[in-house]
Write an enzyme that holds these catalytic residues in place. Sequence first.
Site, PDB file in Angstrom:
ATOM      1  N   ALA A   1     -13.121 -16.471   5.733  1.00  0.00           N
ATOM      2  CA  ALA A   1     -14.331 -15.759   6.154  1.00  0.00           C
ATOM      3  C   ALA A   1     -14.004 -14.475   6.911  1.00  0.00           C
ATOM      4  O   ALA A   1     -14.737 -14.069   7.800  1.00  0.00           O
ATOM      5  CB  ALA A   1     -15.195 -16.679   7.024  1.00  0.00           C
TER       6      ALA A   1
ATOM      7  N   GLY B   1      -4.044 -10.796  -6.403  1.00  0.00           N
ATOM      8  CA  GLY B   1      -4.298  -9.908  -5.273  1.00  0.00           C
ATOM      9  C   GLY B   1      -3.619  -8.565  -5.432  1.00  0.00           C
ATOM     10  O   GLY B   1      -4.064  -7.558  -4.867  1.00  0.00           O
TER      11      GLY B   1
ATOM     12  N   LYS C   1     -10.399  -5.022  10.382  1.00  0.00           N
ATOM     13  CA  LYS C   1     -11.529  -4.463   9.631  1.00  0.00           C
ATOM     14  C   LYS C   1     -12.854  -4.491  10.399  1.00  0.00           C
ATOM     15  O   LYS C   1     -13.599  -3.504  10.371  1.00  0.00           O
ATOM     16  CB  LYS C   1     -11.671  -5.176   8.290  1.00  0.00           C
ATOM     17  CG  LYS C   1     -10.493  -4.912   7.351  1.00  0.00           C
ATOM     18  CD  LYS C   1     -10.636  -5.662   6.040  1.00  0.00           C
ATOM     19  CE  LYS C   1      -9.397  -5.469   5.171  1.00  0.00           C
ATOM     20  NZ  LYS C   1      -9.529  -6.140   3.859  1.00  0.00           N
TER      21      LYS C   1
ATOM     22  N   SER D   1       0.803  -1.224   0.000  1.00  0.00           N
ATOM     23  CA  SER D   1       0.000   0.000   0.000  1.00  0.00           C
ATOM     24  C   SER D   1       0.838   1.276   0.000  1.00  0.00           C
ATOM     25  O   SER D   1       0.529   2.211  -0.740  1.00  0.00           O
ATOM     26  CB  SER D   1      -0.970  -0.008   1.189  1.00  0.00           C
ATOM     27  OG  SER D   1      -1.988  -0.965   0.995  1.00  0.00           O
TER      28      SER D   1
ATOM     29  N   ASN E   1     -14.421 -22.196   5.473  1.00  0.00           N
ATOM     30  CA  ASN E   1     -13.520 -21.714   6.514  1.00  0.00           C
ATOM     31  C   ASN E   1     -13.165 -22.865   7.458  1.00  0.00           C
ATOM     32  O   ASN E   1     -13.968 -23.783   7.662  1.00  0.00           O
ATOM     33  CB  ASN E   1     -14.178 -20.580   7.303  1.00  0.00           C
ATOM     34  CG  ASN E   1     -13.169 -19.750   8.071  1.00  0.00           C
ATOM     35  OD1 ASN E   1     -12.260 -19.178   7.489  1.00  0.00           O
ATOM     36  ND2 ASN E   1     -13.318 -19.690   9.385  1.00  0.00           N
TER      37      ASN E   1
ATOM     38  N   GLY F   1     -18.120 -22.299  12.306  1.00  0.00           N
ATOM     39  CA  GLY F   1     -19.003 -21.334  12.960  1.00  0.00           C
ATOM     40  C   GLY F   1     -18.807 -19.921  12.442  1.00  0.00           C
ATOM     41  O   GLY F   1     -19.774 -19.161  12.287  1.00  0.00           O
TER      42      GLY F   1
ATOM     43  N   THR G   1      -6.155  -3.269   7.311  1.00  0.00           N
ATOM     44  CA  THR G   1      -6.044  -4.635   6.827  1.00  0.00           C
ATOM     45  C   THR G   1      -6.163  -5.605   7.998  1.00  0.00           C
ATOM     46  O   THR G   1      -6.486  -5.200   9.123  1.00  0.00           O
ATOM     47  CB  THR G   1      -4.733  -4.829   6.028  1.00  0.00           C
ATOM     48  OG1 THR G   1      -4.764  -6.106   5.398  1.00  0.00           O
ATOM     49  CG2 THR G   1      -3.505  -4.695   6.907  1.00  0.00           C
TER      50      THR G   1
ATOM     51  N   TYR H   1      -1.553 -11.594  -1.562  1.00  0.00           N
ATOM     52  CA  TYR H   1      -0.573 -11.213  -2.576  1.00  0.00           C
ATOM     53  C   TYR H   1       0.835 -11.172  -1.995  1.00  0.00           C
ATOM     54  O   TYR H   1       1.035 -11.137  -0.785  1.00  0.00           O
ATOM     55  CB  TYR H   1      -0.920  -9.846  -3.183  1.00  0.00           C
ATOM     56  CG  TYR H   1      -0.779  -8.672  -2.231  1.00  0.00           C
ATOM     57  CD1 TYR H   1       0.466  -8.074  -2.017  1.00  0.00           C
ATOM     58  CD2 TYR H   1      -1.879  -8.156  -1.561  1.00  0.00           C
ATOM     59  CE1 TYR H   1       0.598  -6.998  -1.137  1.00  0.00           C
ATOM     60  CE2 TYR H   1      -1.755  -7.086  -0.694  1.00  0.00           C
ATOM     61  CZ  TYR H   1      -0.514  -6.503  -0.492  1.00  0.00           C
ATOM     62  OH  TYR H   1      -0.382  -5.449   0.366  1.00  0.00           O
TER      63      TYR H   1
ATOM     64  N   THR I   1     -12.827 -22.726  10.660  1.00  0.00           N
ATOM     65  CA  THR I   1     -13.799 -22.647  11.749  1.00  0.00           C
ATOM     66  C   THR I   1     -15.176 -22.480  11.121  1.00  0.00           C
ATOM     67  O   THR I   1     -15.536 -21.388  10.668  1.00  0.00           O
ATOM     68  CB  THR I   1     -13.487 -21.463  12.690  1.00  0.00           C
ATOM     69  OG1 THR I   1     -12.138 -21.556  13.143  1.00  0.00           O
ATOM     70  CG2 THR I   1     -14.431 -21.457  13.880  1.00  0.00           C
TER      71      THR I   1
END
Length: 289
Positions: free
Chosen positions: A133, A249, A69, A21, A156, A160, A65, A228, A158
């Site tokens: 996820a 990416g 988030k 970035s 995923n 859940g 990131t 990426y 996990t």
Amino acid sequence: MQGKGLPELAVIGWPLKKTFSPIIQNAALKSSGIEWKYEAIPVPPDEVDKFFLKASKEMRGFNVTMPHKPRAYELCDERDNFADVCGAVNTVVFRQIKGKIKIFGYNTDGLGLMRALSERKKKTISSALFLGAGGAAAGGIAALLASGTGQIYIANRTLGKAEDLAESFRRNFKASKIAAIELKGEHILEVLKEVELVVNCIPDEGAASLEDVLTEDGKGKIFCDFSYGEKPGKLYLRAEKLGYRMISGVEILVWQGAYAFEIFTGVECPVESMKNALKEEIGSWWLGC
């Protein structure tokens, strides 16, 4: 954060070992004649709230990131509709409203994915499989559902967490089928036979373990890698070998970064300057996929 003034712009994350970035944003700032600095700032999860407070007094804004988030979403005073739908913010801007600083949150991850798809003349996708996820997956899923995608699978480790994300989207997109599955070979193999798009949102170290699962012929399908690096990862190379049409990416980073730049500055982003800066840094393997 201690003993140092903050730049006008930044990206925050943890541990933030790898980010391009600053390369693209500083190139765009320079090309636009804007004398701001953009830096990478590692922020541990237990210091995110403190960073928001400090940043609101010193910065114009910042990108967000992994893994911040969802927390960034909670800390914003106002959010755009897209961030509200996916519950994740990757772009934060501070604005003074009636003498008070207000925090505005946006999500440009999904916009970046949709722009990359449109570059390949694909404005609609019938079905997709997301590996992971987290916040990037949430942004991509929200964008596809908003564009009319009828079937989304979220895989995923996990289960859940995948189910929670799926349920959050079912409430807003009742016409689409959204299913959570375990990130296991037998489940993924079945789904790969029917989906048009595969989106990897798992860092390369974890995604590499799925290399042997990707066995279906990819002709007529698209593989997108939100993860990426300086070189393509093992899962990316596997998909490319199988005939998928590729979206790196790095390309997603450029497009979501371009939208973020325009939110930060209010001026049109010089996207070519971003691309050229990355070509100098890592070559051009990620272009023209």
